[in-house]
Scaffold this active site. Structure first.
Site, PDB file in Angstrom:
ATOM      1  N   CYS A 130       0.831  -1.205   0.000  1.00 25.34           N
ATOM      2  CA  CYS A 130       0.000   0.000   0.000  1.00 25.34           C
ATOM      3  C   CYS A 130       0.867   1.257   0.000  1.00 25.34           C
ATOM      4  CB  CYS A 130      -0.921  -0.009   1.232  1.00 25.34           C
ATOM      5  SG  CYS A 130      -1.964   1.455   1.365  1.00 25.34           S
TER       6      CYS A 130
ATOM      7  N   CYS B 154      -0.504   4.197   1.992  1.00 20.71           N
ATOM      8  CA  CYS B 154      -0.296   4.055   3.442  1.00 20.71           C
ATOM      9  C   CYS B 154       1.138   4.402   3.821  1.00 20.71           C
ATOM     10  CB  CYS B 154      -0.545   2.614   3.887  1.00 20.71           C
ATOM     11  SG  CYS B 154      -2.165   1.965   3.502  1.00 20.71           S
ATOM     12  N   ASP B 155       2.089   3.870   3.051  1.00 17.79           N
ATOM     13  CA  ASP B 155       3.473   3.814   3.516  1.00 17.79           C
ATOM     14  C   ASP B 155       4.445   4.702   2.744  1.00 17.79           C
ATOM     15  OD1 ASP B 155       2.485   1.886   5.229  1.00 17.79           O
ATOM     16  OD2 ASP B 155       3.038   0.220   3.927  1.00 17.79           O
TER      17      ASP B 155
END
Lengths: 217, 331
Positions: free
Chosen positions: B151, B154-155
């Site tokens: 992701c 997300c990261d």
């Protein structure tokens, strides 16, 4: 200027009709407000305006030492979500860093859950939590742009509801780089259990329960 | 800090508003999902189809089809899917492009959480196909959360000014690679196939981006490192293996396994991992149906998936209207 948009406010007013017990947002900032302290305070205040079942108390992290210690707050911005009213109760639910982006839904979900007084966890997990005799500290590292993170945050907070021994923090990883470094956070959600065990991703309840059992074995 | 303070993003996740309530939410817009939508929408059920994109599934990337009954063809898979979707939309079904990250099927009012928000529904149809991965590469599990990610949104922020690799050939891989260019100094796009299997405009944007270096026909062999990801070992077709020095590896590979990860083990499966369904395609949870290639005992043909969708649609209509007997006719 308000952070919440009109349509969102109206939507939340409607959702908050379902609130039963009063909920208190205990927010910690400081005089020279830290990065995102101001926005976190504004979010807390604006959400509290939307229902007479929600109140907000704002404290100074430096000056209000007694309260800071009472809630065991070690960094800001912080929000403790506690049950208010005649039977106040601190379940150990904490948000460190701004609950924005996807985490705003975690904040709202937690307010609803604390008011309801029911975690919604399975009977098996509840039984495990009820028998717990030692402290368990869950730290769920997140970023505001992570759609998977609220699942992990909410589950940690659900657990906190079920035992006096469990405390659960949402930690916004980008705002607390020293913690992200300490716990080697390079991906979110990452749940750190009692400093020793960790779990990647938003896992189903039985898997988290397994990790918890491993951590306190 | 670079994240968006836009609270609207979070707010839209709350769902529960009138616009987020449906009778039927279908996850996956291939032949199974689109066919189910034609029938449920035509039966006046408020129907939403959530799909990752026209070329995300098996049919969407199929070149030529000449054996779909009633459509002499040859047509491309994407064209066939578009015809089905247009037909469903003409009856009132709504299609959105989004990725489902989780579902809550514990109550009568079920919830589907997607990237853009939560949707509430009486019936969920799972039609996510079987292009899930069957195996992981060496090092992938070891370095999960230590540089391996699935992701980028997300990261991505953890990889500021670093060099990362994105491995995959589809829309999702390209979108994530482009997202990572906001943070990373350089993005290696490692494409296992000789060409990209993504929308043309997206492919053009990714391949011409100054921060993205594309390597076509290159297989990921191993993710290497020491506590943290330090590189990816890759094998270009007809060339020698090489290790690209990266600190992040974002993996978007596909395979032939049913995609069920977003169900978070909430549904009963057979020992081989296949979902258990009855003859009306209903899973062990009332109101939750599974159709198409997702069911692993299946003949993987579009027309079979479409038929599954219709069977489930009929059953869903009966379920919603509280009828006990499921009949095979449609009136």
């Amino acid at each position: 200027m308000s952070l919440l948009q009109e349509a969102d406010r109206n939507h939340l007013i409607n959702e908050f009709q379902a609130l039963t017990e009063p909920v208190k947002l205990v927010m910690f900032t400081q005089e020279m407000e830290c990065q995102y302290c101001r926005e976190t305070r504004m979010i807390s205040e604006e959400v509290a305006e939307l229902s007479d079942k929600i109140s907000v108390e704002v404290y100074d992290f430096v000056r209000d030492q007694e309260i800071v210690e009472h809630y065991n707050i070690d960094k800001i911005p912080a929000i403790a979500i506690v049950r208010g009213g005649q039977k106040p109760k601190d379940y150990g639910i904490r948000f460190y860093g701004i609950p924005s982006g996807y985490e705003f839904s975690s904040l709202i979900e937690n307010i609803m859950m604390v008011s309801r007084g029911e975690s919604g966890l399975s009977a098996e997990t509840k039984a495990w939590a009820a028998n717990l005799q030692e402290p368990v500290h869950l730290q769920v590292f997140v970023t505001p742009t992570c759609p998977y993170c609220p699942q992990a945050v909410i589950m940690a907070h659900q657990l906190a509801m079920e035992s006096e021994f469990i405390t659960a923090d949402m930690v916004e990883a980008i705002e607390f780089p020293q913690l992200s470094n300490k716990y080697q956070v390079h991906g979110v959600p990452r749940t750190v259990i009692n400093e020793s065990t960790h779990m990647e991703g938003a896992a189903p309840e039985p898997i988290l329960l397994g990790k918890l059992q491993e951590a306190v074995a | 800090m670079s994240f968006d303070l836009n609270l609207g993003l979070g707010m839209s996740n709350l769902g529960g508003g009138e616009d987020n309530n449906y009778d039927v939410v279908i996850i996956g817009g291939g032949p199974a999902g689109a066919s189910a939508a034609i029938y449920t929408a035509r039966a006046d059920l408020r129907t939403l189809v959530i799909d990752k994109g026209l070329t995300a599934g098996a049919l969407g990337i199929t070149g030529k089809i000449s054996n779909y009954p009633g459509v002499p063809g040859p047509v491309t898979g994407a064209e066939l899917v578009e015809i089905m979707r247009a037909q469903a939309e003409s009856f009132g079904a709504k299609f959105i492009t989004d990725k489902v990250v989780g579902v809550d099927i514990s109550g009568e009012r079920k919830m589907v959480m997607a990237g853009t928000g939560a949707f509430y529904t009486k019936v969920i149809m799972l039609a996510t196909g079987s292009m899930g991965r069957t195996s992981v590469v060496k090092g992938e599990e070891e370095f999960l959360g230590r540089g391996v990610s699935y992701c980028a949104t997300c990261d991505g922020a953890f990889f500021r000014n670093q060099t990362v690799a994105v491995i995959g050939n589809n829309d999702e891989a390209l979108e994530e690679a482009l997202f990572l260019t906001k943070f990373a100094a350089k993005v290696h796009l490692v494409v296992p196939t000789p060409e990209l299997k993504a929308r043309e405009a997206l492919a053009a944007e990714a391949t011409t981006h100054p921060k993205i270096e594309v390597q076509l026909g290159t297989r990921l062999k191993e993710i290497v490192g020491n506590g943290q990801v330090a590189g990816v070992r890759v094998h270009p077709r007809g060339g020698d293996e090489q290790t690209l020095p990266v600190t992040g590896a974002f993996v978007y590979l596909q395979g032939g396994k049913p995609i069920t990860d977003y169900l978070m083990a909430q549904l009963e499966t057979e020992p081989n991992g296949c979902l258990v369904v009855d003859k009306e395609m209903q899973t062990t949870v009332p109101g939750v149906f599974a159709i198409g290639d997702l069911l692993c005992t299946h003949i993987k043909q579009a027309v079979i998936a479409a038929a599954d969708g219709v069977i489930a649609a009929v059953a869903a209509d009966k379920y919603i209207h509280g009828r006990k007997a499921v009949q095979t006719d449609w009136k």
